[in-house]
Design a protein around this motif. Structure first.
Motif, PDB file in Angstrom:
ATOM      1  N   THR A  52       0.829  -1.207   0.000  1.00  0.00           N
ATOM      2  CA  THR A  52       0.000   0.000   0.000  1.00  0.00           C
ATOM      3  C   THR A  52       0.864   1.257   0.000  1.00  0.00           C
ATOM      4  OG1 THR A  52      -1.757  -1.180   1.161  1.00  0.00           O
ATOM      5  CG2 THR A  52      -1.839   1.219   1.234  1.00  0.00           C
ATOM      6  N   ALA A  53       1.931   1.263   0.778  1.00  0.00           N
ATOM      7  CA  ALA A  53       2.851   2.415   0.808  1.00  0.00           C
ATOM      8  C   ALA A  53       3.468   2.631  -0.567  1.00  0.00           C
ATOM      9  CB  ALA A  53       3.934   2.194   1.853  1.00  0.00           C
ATOM     10  N   TRP A  54       3.823   1.549  -1.245  1.00  0.00           N
ATOM     11  CA  TRP A  54       4.419   1.659  -2.575  1.00  0.00           C
ATOM     12  C   TRP A  54       3.423   2.261  -3.562  1.00  0.00           C
ATOM     13  CZ3 TRP A  54       3.579  -1.812  -6.945  1.00  0.00           C
ATOM     14  CH2 TRP A  54       4.459  -1.579  -8.012  1.00  0.00           C
ATOM     15  N   ILE A  60       1.211   9.945  -4.729  1.00  0.00           N
ATOM     16  CA  ILE A  60       1.502  11.196  -4.010  1.00  0.00           C
ATOM     17  C   ILE A  60       2.435  12.093  -4.818  1.00  0.00           C
ATOM     18  CG2 ILE A  60       2.620  12.151  -1.946  1.00  0.00           C
ATOM     19  CD1 ILE A  60       1.525   9.657  -0.452  1.00  0.00           C
ATOM     20  N   SER A  61       3.623  11.585  -5.117  1.00  0.00           N
ATOM     21  CA  SER A  61       4.581  12.395  -5.873  1.00  0.00           C
ATOM     22  C   SER A  61       5.742  11.517  -6.330  1.00  0.00           C
ATOM     23  CB  SER A  61       5.128  13.550  -5.024  1.00  0.00           C
ATOM     24  OG  SER A  61       5.993  13.060  -4.008  1.00  0.00           O
ATOM     25  N   ALA A  67      11.566   7.694  -2.878  1.00  0.00           N
ATOM     26  CA  ALA A  67      11.967   7.349  -1.508  1.00  0.00           C
ATOM     27  C   ALA A  67      11.592   5.907  -1.176  1.00  0.00           C
ATOM     28  CB  ALA A  67      11.318   8.307  -0.517  1.00  0.00           C
ATOM     29  N   VAL A  68      10.368   5.524  -1.518  1.00  0.00           N
ATOM     30  CA  VAL A  68       9.933   4.149  -1.237  1.00  0.00           C
ATOM     31  C   VAL A  68      10.744   3.162  -2.072  1.00  0.00           C
ATOM     32  CG1 VAL A  68       8.004   2.516  -1.385  1.00  0.00           C
ATOM     33  CG2 VAL A  68       7.615   4.818  -0.496  1.00  0.00           C
ATOM     34  N   MET A  69      10.971   3.478  -3.344  1.00  0.00           N
ATOM     35  CA  MET A  69      11.775   2.592  -4.191  1.00  0.00           C
ATOM     36  C   MET A  69      13.213   2.495  -3.678  1.00  0.00           C
ATOM     37  SD  MET A  69       9.941   1.100  -6.384  1.00  0.00           S
ATOM     38  CE  MET A  69      11.144   0.454  -7.526  1.00  0.00           C
ATOM     39  N   GLY A  70      13.734   3.596  -3.155  1.00  0.00           N
ATOM     40  CA  GLY A  70      15.072   3.559  -2.570  1.00  0.00           C
ATOM     41  C   GLY A  70      15.133   2.616  -1.381  1.00  0.00           C
TER      42      GLY A  70
END
Length: 141
Positions: A52-54, A60-61, A67-70
């Motif tokens: 869900t965060a991904w 979002i942007s 950031a999440v992919m990092g």
């Protein structure tokens, strides 16, 4: 078996015996599969937060997505992804095993032991195949 293993223990203050499962039952592969099935169900629910965060970060942007992919590309992120993928694969394979058992197939002790072992092996193989395909065919840079 020792004499003390056959003694019935009672709950203090009550005239009822305690469950003897810790003293009587031998740990088996079918027991491990059952416990793991329950644990992977919980892990899958928690892992959905990561998914869900991904997805939310993509909405979002670009910075949030990066950031999440990092994080997911980090060592800890990859460990979480492998664990989550294995959890899904085990829950799937063992769920199919339970479905077969509910239909009356593979319900003997020998078949139960075999299919429980195969559930563990198949989940590891499927997880490996998923990550092999992802890294081989361009899933990660």
């Amino acid at each position: 078996m020792s004499e003390s293993a056959h003694q019935v223990k009672f709950i203090p203050g009550r005239n009822a015996p305690m469950s003897p499962h810790l003293q009587v039952w031998k740990f088996t592969v079918t027991m491990a599969a059952s416990i793991t099935h329950r644990a992977t169900g919980i892990a899958n629910a928690i892992g959905m937060l990561l998914l869900t965060a991904w997805i939310a970060s993509a909405a979002i942007s670009e910075d949030a997505f990066d950031a999440v992919m990092g994080f997911l590309g980090s060592t800890l992120g990859l460990i979480l992804l492998v664990g989550f993928t294995w959890s899904i694969m085990f829950h799937l394979v063992n769920g199919l095993r339970y479905l077969a058992m509910d239909s009356g197939k593979a319900i003997s002790k020998e078949a139960g032991n075999l299919t429980a072992t195969l559930a563990f092996v198949a989940s590891v193989i499927l997880t490996g195949l998923i990550f092999w395909a992802g890294f081989t065919f361009g899933g990660a840079n």
